[in-house]
Each structure stands twice: as structure tokens, then as C-alpha cells.
Design a protein around this motif. Structure first.
Motif, PDB file in Angstrom:
ATOM      1  N   ALA A  13      47.829  31.034  48.213  1.00 51.60           N
ATOM      2  CA  ALA A  13      48.811  29.634  48.015  1.00 51.60           C
ATOM      3  C   ALA A  13      50.106  29.931  47.116  1.00 51.60           C
ATOM      4  CB  ALA A  13      47.990  28.653  47.389  1.00 51.60           C
ATOM      5  N   ARG A  14      49.777  30.476  46.013  1.00 50.67           N
ATOM      6  CA  ARG A  14      51.004  30.867  44.994  1.00 50.67           C
ATOM      7  C   ARG A  14      52.090  31.774  45.776  1.00 50.67           C
ATOM      8  NH1 ARG A  14      54.398  29.570  41.386  1.00 50.67           N
ATOM      9  NH2 ARG A  14      54.855  31.060  39.879  1.00 50.67           N
ATOM     10  N   VAL A  15      51.652  32.764  46.398  1.00 48.12           N
ATOM     11  CA  VAL A  15      52.623  33.650  47.327  1.00 48.12           C
ATOM     12  C   VAL A  15      53.511  32.736  48.158  1.00 48.12           C
ATOM     13  CG1 VAL A  15      52.734  35.436  48.815  1.00 48.12           C
ATOM     14  CG2 VAL A  15      51.426  35.837  46.877  1.00 48.12           C
ATOM     15  N   ASP A  16      52.620  32.071  49.004  1.00 43.97           N
ATOM     16  CA  ASP A  16      53.550  31.101  49.743  1.00 43.97           C
ATOM     17  C   ASP A  16      54.277  30.088  49.188  1.00 43.97           C
ATOM     18  OD1 ASP A  16      52.876  32.079  52.493  1.00 43.97           O
ATOM     19  OD2 ASP A  16      50.971  31.034  52.537  1.00 43.97           O
ATOM     20  N   ARG A  17      53.946  29.568  48.024  1.00 42.66           N
ATOM     21  CA  ARG A  17      54.586  28.489  47.282  1.00 42.66           C
ATOM     22  C   ARG A  17      56.017  29.172  46.920  1.00 42.66           C
ATOM     23  NH1 ARG A  17      50.966  26.534  44.518  1.00 42.66           N
ATOM     24  NH2 ARG A  17      51.451  27.469  42.385  1.00 42.66           N
ATOM     25  N   VAL A  19      57.558  31.784  47.858  1.00 42.42           N
ATOM     26  CA  VAL A  19      58.508  32.062  49.007  1.00 42.42           C
ATOM     27  C   VAL A  19      59.248  30.749  49.513  1.00 42.42           C
ATOM     28  CG1 VAL A  19      58.877  32.841  51.382  1.00 42.42           C
ATOM     29  CG2 VAL A  19      57.532  34.113  49.776  1.00 42.42           C
ATOM     30  N   HIS A  20      58.517  29.857  49.993  1.00 48.02           N
ATOM     31  CA  HIS A  20      58.917  28.405  50.380  1.00 48.02           C
ATOM     32  C   HIS A  20      59.746  27.620  49.401  1.00 48.02           C
ATOM     33  CE1 HIS A  20      55.694  29.546  53.613  1.00 48.02           C
ATOM     34  NE2 HIS A  20      56.657  28.574  54.364  1.00 48.02           N
ATOM     35  N   ALA A  25      65.585  25.976  48.559  1.00 45.79           N
ATOM     36  CA  ALA A  25      66.509  25.714  47.604  1.00 45.79           C
ATOM     37  C   ALA A  25      67.834  26.404  48.148  1.00 45.79           C
ATOM     38  CB  ALA A  25      66.237  26.626  46.215  1.00 45.79           C
ATOM     39  N   LEU A  26      68.076  27.152  49.398  1.00 48.15           N
ATOM     40  CA  LEU A  26      69.111  27.565  49.849  1.00 48.15           C
ATOM     41  C   LEU A  26      69.613  26.799  50.826  1.00 48.15           C
ATOM     42  CD1 LEU A  26      67.328  31.197  50.943  1.00 48.15           C
ATOM     43  CD2 LEU A  26      68.727  30.446  48.705  1.00 48.15           C
ATOM     44  N   ILE A  56      47.612  40.357  47.458  1.00 48.48           N
ATOM     45  CA  ILE A  56      48.208  39.400  48.561  1.00 48.48           C
ATOM     46  C   ILE A  56      49.535  39.456  48.767  1.00 48.48           C
ATOM     47  CG2 ILE A  56      48.035  37.209  49.690  1.00 48.48           C
ATOM     48  CD1 ILE A  56      45.305  38.188  49.299  1.00 48.48           C
ATOM     49  N   ASN A  57      50.409  39.664  49.887  1.00 46.56           N
ATOM     50  CA  ASN A  57      51.590  39.696  50.174  1.00 46.56           C
ATOM     51  C   ASN A  57      51.882  38.943  51.264  1.00 46.56           C
ATOM     52  OD1 ASN A  57      54.553  41.177  49.806  1.00 46.56           O
ATOM     53  ND2 ASN A  57      53.756  41.764  51.904  1.00 46.56           N
ATOM     54  N   ARG A  58      53.062  38.551  51.216  1.00 43.66           N
ATOM     55  CA  ARG A  58      53.579  37.562  52.390  1.00 43.66           C
ATOM     56  C   ARG A  58      55.198  37.911  52.368  1.00 43.66           C
ATOM     57  NH1 ARG A  58      49.211  37.322  53.506  1.00 43.66           N
ATOM     58  NH2 ARG A  58      47.881  35.487  54.425  1.00 43.66           N
ATOM     59  N   ALA A  59      55.801  38.167  53.720  1.00 41.68           N
ATOM     60  CA  ALA A  59      57.216  38.290  53.759  1.00 41.68           C
ATOM     61  C   ALA A  59      57.755  37.370  55.048  1.00 41.68           C
ATOM     62  CB  ALA A  59      57.525  39.887  53.963  1.00 41.68           C
ATOM     63  N   TYR A  60      58.698  36.866  54.897  1.00 49.06           N
ATOM     64  CA  TYR A  60      59.506  36.015  55.740  1.00 49.06           C
ATOM     65  C   TYR A  60      60.570  36.604  56.036  1.00 49.06           C
ATOM     66  CZ  TYR A  60      55.070  33.022  54.993  1.00 49.06           C
ATOM     67  OH  TYR A  60      53.926  32.368  54.985  1.00 49.06           O
ATOM     68  N   TRP A  61      61.180  36.435  57.239  1.00 47.39           N
ATOM     69  CA  TRP A  61      62.656  36.596  57.653  1.00 47.39           C
ATOM     70  C   TRP A  61      63.226  35.486  57.404  1.00 47.39           C
ATOM     71  CZ3 TRP A  61      64.077  41.503  58.180  1.00 47.39           C
ATOM     72  CH2 TRP A  61      63.451  42.428  58.701  1.00 47.39           C
ATOM     73  N   LEU A  62      64.315  35.551  57.034  1.00 48.36           N
ATOM     74  CA  LEU A  62      65.356  34.280  56.731  1.00 48.36           C
ATOM     75  C   LEU A  62      66.055  34.344  58.097  1.00 48.36           C
ATOM     76  CD1 LEU A  62      66.530  34.535  53.289  1.00 48.36           C
ATOM     77  CD2 LEU A  62      64.385  33.390  53.963  1.00 48.36           C
ATOM     78  N   ARG A  63      65.586  33.202  58.863  1.00 44.70           N
ATOM     79  CA  ARG A  63      66.209  33.036  60.368  1.00 44.70           C
ATOM     80  C   ARG A  63      67.629  31.769  60.484  1.00 44.70           C
ATOM     81  NH1 ARG A  63      65.407  38.314  61.851  1.00 44.70           N
ATOM     82  NH2 ARG A  63      63.333  38.607  62.775  1.00 44.70           N
ATOM     83  N   ASP A  64      67.994  31.811  61.440  1.00 44.37           N
ATOM     84  CA  ASP A  64      69.008  30.990  62.021  1.00 44.37           C
ATOM     85  C   ASP A  64      70.074  30.868  60.607  1.00 44.37           C
ATOM     86  OD1 ASP A  64      67.597  30.636  63.936  1.00 44.37           O
ATOM     87  OD2 ASP A  64      66.409  28.769  62.933  1.00 44.37           O
TER      88      ASP A  64
END
Length: 145
Positions: A13-17, A19-20, A25-26, A56-64
Motif C-alpha cells: 500500500a505504501r509503495v503504491d501510494r 508512486v501514485h 503532482a505532475l 515489495i517493489n512497483r514500477a510504473y511507466w509514465l504514459r501519455d
């Protein structure tokens, strides 16, 4: 009194928070696309921790996002992390338009990253400190949930 150990679910939950909240903020707003290879948890490689612990790791591409905005996005990420009280631990690639930023969240020590990749794409990632898998809380760690 010490804090109870972080659970696998709490770490996720903290990892996702992390990143999100950064992506929110962008400007312009990116669409987040989960990097599938970031989903499986990994072994804890901290020499002072149990081999039974995981990260625990999460990575997200920044699309669009227009590729021309990469430097602006990197500056925004850095500023947002600093406003949140996180520590910037590394930067690189700025002089050639391939920005990367490493950081550590405060007060909980999650690793943060904005990384440039071939194809002129950026991704955001966060990695937890070592935690006990949810099925071992209360047994291997000596803690209770």
C-alpha cells in the motif's frame, strides 16, 4: 515502545501510494502503466536481515506524456519529493536529457526512483524496506498482527 513490523500488505500500500501521489503532482498528468516484471516480491538482500524477508517493489511507466516534457517531469518529481521531506540520494543524466533521480522516503526508508529508459520513456518506482511475508507475521518475526 517500538513500532510493530510493517506487513507485506502495508508495504505494498505504501509503495503504491508513493508512486501514485508523485504522479498526481505532475503536469501534464501521466497515465500509469504497471511494469509487470515489478510485481513479484524479491528476496531481502540486506545482510543484517533474515533471508526469509522480502521487499515489495512497483514500477510504473509514465504514459501519455510528450517526450519533450521529460526534463520538466524530472524537475517536478524532484521538487515534489523534496516538499514531502524525502531525501534525494542521486541524480544523473540531466546534462544529456536522460534524467534519473534516486530518493528515500521519510520517515520510513522506502527507495524512490524516477528512471529514464531507452525510447525516451520514464518510469516511477518505489521499493519497500525488508518486510516479513504476510503468511509469516506472528511466527517468524515474533510479532503479532
Amino acid at each position: 515502545m517500538s513500532e510493530p513490523p510493517l506487513t507485506q500488505a502495508q508495504a505494498l500500500a505504501r509503495v503504491d501510494r508513493l508512486v501514485h501521489d508523485t504522479a498526481a503532482a505532475l503536469t501534464p498528468k501521466p497515465r500509469l502503466e504497471l511494469v509487470a516484471s515489478s510485481v513479484p516480491f524479491s528476496a531481502c538482500l540486506d545482510g543484517g536481515k533474515s533471508e526469509s524477508q522480502i521487499v515489495i517493489n512497483r514500477a510504473y511507466w509514465l504514459r501519455d506524456l510528450p517526450k519533450s516534457e521529460n526534463m520538466s517531469i524530472a524537475r517536478q518529481v524532484r521538487a515534489f519529493w523534496e516538499r514531502q521531506g524525502h531525501v534525494i540520494t542521486s541524480t544523473g543524466g540531466w546534462q544529456v536529457g536522460h534524467p534519473s533521480i534516486g530518493g528515500e522516503s521519510r520517515p520510513d526508508g522506502f527507495v524512490l526512483a524516477l528512471t529514464w529508459s531507452a525510447g525516451d520513456d520514464l518510469y516511477l518506482a518505489a521499493t519497500s524496506p525488508c518486510v516479513w511475508p504476510d503468511d509469516t507475521i506472528g511466527t517468524a518475526s515474533g510479532a503479532r498482527t
